[in-house]
Design a protein around this motif. Structure first.
Motif, short mmCIF file in Angstrom:
data_model
loop_
_atom_site.label_atom_id
_atom_site.label_comp_id
_atom_site.label_asym_id
_atom_site.label_seq_id
_atom_site.Cartn_x
_atom_site.Cartn_y
_atom_site.Cartn_z
N LEU A 70 20.51 -15.32 75.76
CA LEU A 70 21.81 -15.53 76.40
C LEU A 70 22.89 -15.85 75.37
O LEU A 70 23.99 -15.28 75.42
N THR A 71 22.59 -16.72 74.43
CA THR A 71 23.61 -17.07 73.43
C THR A 71 23.91 -15.90 72.51
O THR A 71 25.06 -15.73 72.08
N LEU A 72 22.93 -15.07 72.20
CA LEU A 72 23.21 -13.86 71.42
C LEU A 72 24.14 -12.93 72.20
O LEU A 72 25.06 -12.34 71.62
N PHE A 73 23.90 -12.81 73.50
CA PHE A 73 24.77 -12.00 74.36
C PHE A 73 26.19 -12.57 74.36
O PHE A 73 27.18 -11.82 74.24
N LEU A 74 26.33 -13.87 74.49
CA LEU A 74 27.66 -14.49 74.49
C LEU A 74 28.37 -14.25 73.16
O LEU A 74 29.56 -13.90 73.14
N ASP A 75 27.66 -14.40 72.06
CA ASP A 75 28.27 -14.20 70.75
C ASP A 75 28.71 -12.75 70.54
O ASP A 75 29.81 -12.51 70.02
N ARG A 76 27.87 -11.81 70.93
CA ARG A 76 28.21 -10.40 70.75
C ARG A 76 29.48 -10.04 71.51
O ARG A 76 30.28 -9.22 71.06
N ASN A 77 29.67 -10.68 72.66
CA ASN A 77 30.80 -10.33 73.52
C ASN A 77 31.94 -11.34 73.42
O ASN A 77 32.85 -11.32 74.25
N GLN A 78 31.89 -12.18 72.40
CA GLN A 78 32.97 -13.13 72.09
C GLN A 78 33.31 -14.02 73.29
O GLN A 78 34.49 -14.30 73.56
N VAL A 79 32.27 -14.45 73.98
CA VAL A 79 32.43 -15.42 75.06
C VAL A 79 32.35 -16.81 74.45
O VAL A 79 31.41 -17.12 73.72
N ALA A 139 28.50 -0.60 79.16
CA ALA A 139 27.36 -0.39 80.06
C ALA A 139 26.10 -1.04 79.51
O ALA A 139 25.31 -1.62 80.28
N GLU A 140 25.91 -0.98 78.21
CA GLU A 140 24.70 -1.56 77.61
C GLU A 140 24.69 -3.08 77.77
O GLU A 140 23.66 -3.67 78.12
N GLU A 141 25.84 -3.70 77.55
CA GLU A 141 25.90 -5.16 77.67
C GLU A 141 25.81 -5.60 79.13
O GLU A 141 25.25 -6.67 79.43
N LYS A 142 26.34 -4.82 80.04
CA LYS A 142 26.16 -5.14 81.46
C LYS A 142 24.69 -5.13 81.84
O LYS A 142 24.22 -5.96 82.62
N ALA A 143 23.95 -4.17 81.27
CA ALA A 143 22.51 -4.10 81.55
C ALA A 143 21.79 -5.33 81.00
O ALA A 143 20.89 -5.87 81.66
N VAL A 144 22.19 -5.78 79.82
CA VAL A 144 21.60 -6.99 79.24
C VAL A 144 21.89 -8.19 80.13
O VAL A 144 21.00 -9.00 80.43
#
Length: 215
Positions: free
Chosen positions: A29-38, A64-69
């Motif tokens: 989850l934190t990797l996802f947040l960092d990639r998307n500058q949340v 689309a890829e990040e939405k899938a994640v």
């Protein structure tokens, strides 16, 4: 900067599982947040209620890829909760007072509160807070509060506030009278879930607690 919020209710006897599964997905989850500058992502809990808050750049959209994640991460926890807010959509913003934003969060404390609106009182709640915004006009609140937002979904109210502890002062008797008058009036249209006005009513409610935070 955009501010976003979501809310859930943990299913009966599933709080331990919710916390465990949150821990299991936290690294991804934190990797996802960092990639998307949340930024400034936090999750709060009172009783079975979950309130989440985060910030991102204006108009930043997931591909689309990040939405899938994102959907996979949610699915890994889905058996533990039911949505209060609509998935992928913000709750209704009922009030805002952003003030001067503190980029450094080391000297702030949070006030996060939760209430349930009485039947048919959502528009009255909104109108009362719109009145506060109208009184403030274009004046930027210097603090100690900032990022103060109040959201609504499913008959609930969720408030988020960052308070600069270096600017806090003791409330004057006059200010306390104003607070009591406002909160007494608010009790006409909502019931508290957190303990914010227990000092005034003599009742007991649990405090909100932060389950997770990632900057």
């Amino acid at each position: 900067m955009e501010r976003h919020a979501f809310a859930m209710k943990v299913k009966d006897d599933m709080m331990n599982s919710y916390r465990q599964k949150l821990g299991e997905i936290w690294k991804d989850l934190t990797l996802f947040l960092d990639r998307n500058q949340v930024k400034n992502f936090s999750i709060w809990n009172t009783e079975r209620l979950i309130f989440g808050y985060y910030e991102k750049e204006d108009d930043a959209e997931l591909n689309a890829e990040e939405k899938a994640v994102r959907d996979v991460l949610i699915e890994k926890m889905a058996e533990t909760f039911e949505w209060i807010s609509e998935p992928g959509q913000d709750m209704r913003l009922m009030y805002h007072n952003y003030g001067f934003i503190r980029e450094n969060k080391e000297l702030i404390r949070h006030r996060v509160f939760m209430t349930r609106l009485k039947d048919g009182c959502e528009e009255e709640y909104k109108a009362r807070h719109d009145g506060l915004i109208a009184q403030r006009g274009d004046t930027v609140d210097p603090g100690p509060d900032s990022n103060f937002t109040i959201w609504s979904a499913g008959g609930y109210i969720f408030g988020y506030d960052e308070i600069d502890t270096t600017m806090e002062v003791d409330e004057t008797p006059e200010a306390r009278e104003t607070t009591v008058a406002w909160e007494t009036r608010q009790l006409e249209i909502m019931d508290w879930i957190t303990d914010d006005v227990d000092w005034m009513t003599g009742e007991w409610h649990p405090a909100s607690r932060r389950l997770a935070w990632h900057n």
